[in-house]
Design a protein around this motif. Structure first.
Motif, PDB file in Angstrom:
ATOM      1  N   LYS A  91       0.856  -1.173   0.000  1.00 16.09           N
ATOM      2  CA  LYS A  91       0.000   0.000   0.000  1.00 16.09           C
ATOM      3  C   LYS A  91       0.896   1.229   0.000  1.00 16.09           C
ATOM      4  N   THR A 100      -3.582  -0.027  -2.983  1.00 12.88           N
ATOM      5  CA  THR A 100      -3.000  -1.328  -2.654  1.00 12.88           C
ATOM      6  C   THR A 100      -2.930  -2.158  -3.917  1.00 12.88           C
ATOM      7  N   ILE A 112     -13.676   3.655  -5.610  1.00  6.15           N
ATOM      8  CA  ILE A 112     -13.240   3.547  -4.208  1.00  6.15           C
ATOM      9  C   ILE A 112     -13.538   2.158  -3.665  1.00  6.15           C
ATOM     10  N   GLY A 113     -12.501   1.502  -3.135  1.00  4.53           N
ATOM     11  CA  GLY A 113     -12.641   0.252  -2.405  1.00  4.53           C
ATOM     12  C   GLY A 113     -12.954  -0.994  -3.203  1.00  4.53           C
ATOM     13  N   GLU A 150      -7.951   3.029  -2.231  1.00  2.17           N
ATOM     14  CA  GLU A 150      -8.361   3.327  -0.861  1.00  2.17           C
ATOM     15  C   GLU A 150      -8.067   4.790  -0.509  1.00  2.17           C
ATOM     16  N   GLY A 195      -2.620   5.250  -0.518  1.00  2.00           N
ATOM     17  CA  GLY A 195      -4.008   4.847  -0.704  1.00  2.00           C
ATOM     18  C   GLY A 195      -4.281   3.862  -1.819  1.00  2.00           C
TER      19      GLY A 195
END
Length: 153
Positions: A24, A29, A98-99, A54, A27
């Protein structure tokens, strides 16, 4: 194993310690990162990675680069099927919501190395610098893996 490659020293340590399965930085990964060794000393190769944003805001993967001593050029590519034919095309950017994991895999978005200047040997690492729309860059040690005998990139 977690690592945070920072500049040349961080990358050198990453290569010397045999790579990193997941990392990571700023932000982003990544995991499942590798370059496929070309079949029969071909002049092109492909690479794969899974990225997760992230950062808290949507960004795009806008490009990548490698050392000019490895290949003439590198880029992001995808496949499109039309009239029963599948063609590879250059990709300007890839959305990273995002995510949510975004996988660059055989048969989909992927990395292409073109004009290889020497054979890629399994168990060595290629440093790939990924560039994002937020101005961040991420250097990833991509281990070279033996090619599977398949028509996919």
């Amino acid at each position: 194993m977690r690592c945070r490659p920072i500049g040349c020293i961080g990358l050198a340590l990453l290569v010397l310690t045999g790579g990193c399965q997941q990392s990571k930085t700023e932000g982003i990964t990544y995991s499942d990162n590798y370059i496929r060794a070309p079949i029969a000393n071909g002049s092109t190769s492909s690479g794969y990675i899974t990225l997760v944003n992230e950062t808290g805001h949507p960004i795009k993967l806008t490009g990548l680069s490698i050392a000019s001593t490895i290949a003439e050029k590198a880029g992001l590519y995808g496949y499109v099927s039309s009239d029963g034919k599948t063609k590879m095309y250059k990709v300007a950017s890839i959305n990273l919501p995002i995510g949510k994991p975004v996988a660059l895999l055989p048969g989909g978005y992927h990395i292409m190395l073109m004009g290889l200047k020497h054979p890629l040997t399994p168990a060595t690492d290629i440093a790939v610098t990924f560039e994002f729309s937020n101005g961040e860059k991420l250097v990833v040690a991509m281990p070279v893996k033996a090619a599977q005998h398949t028509m996919e990139h």
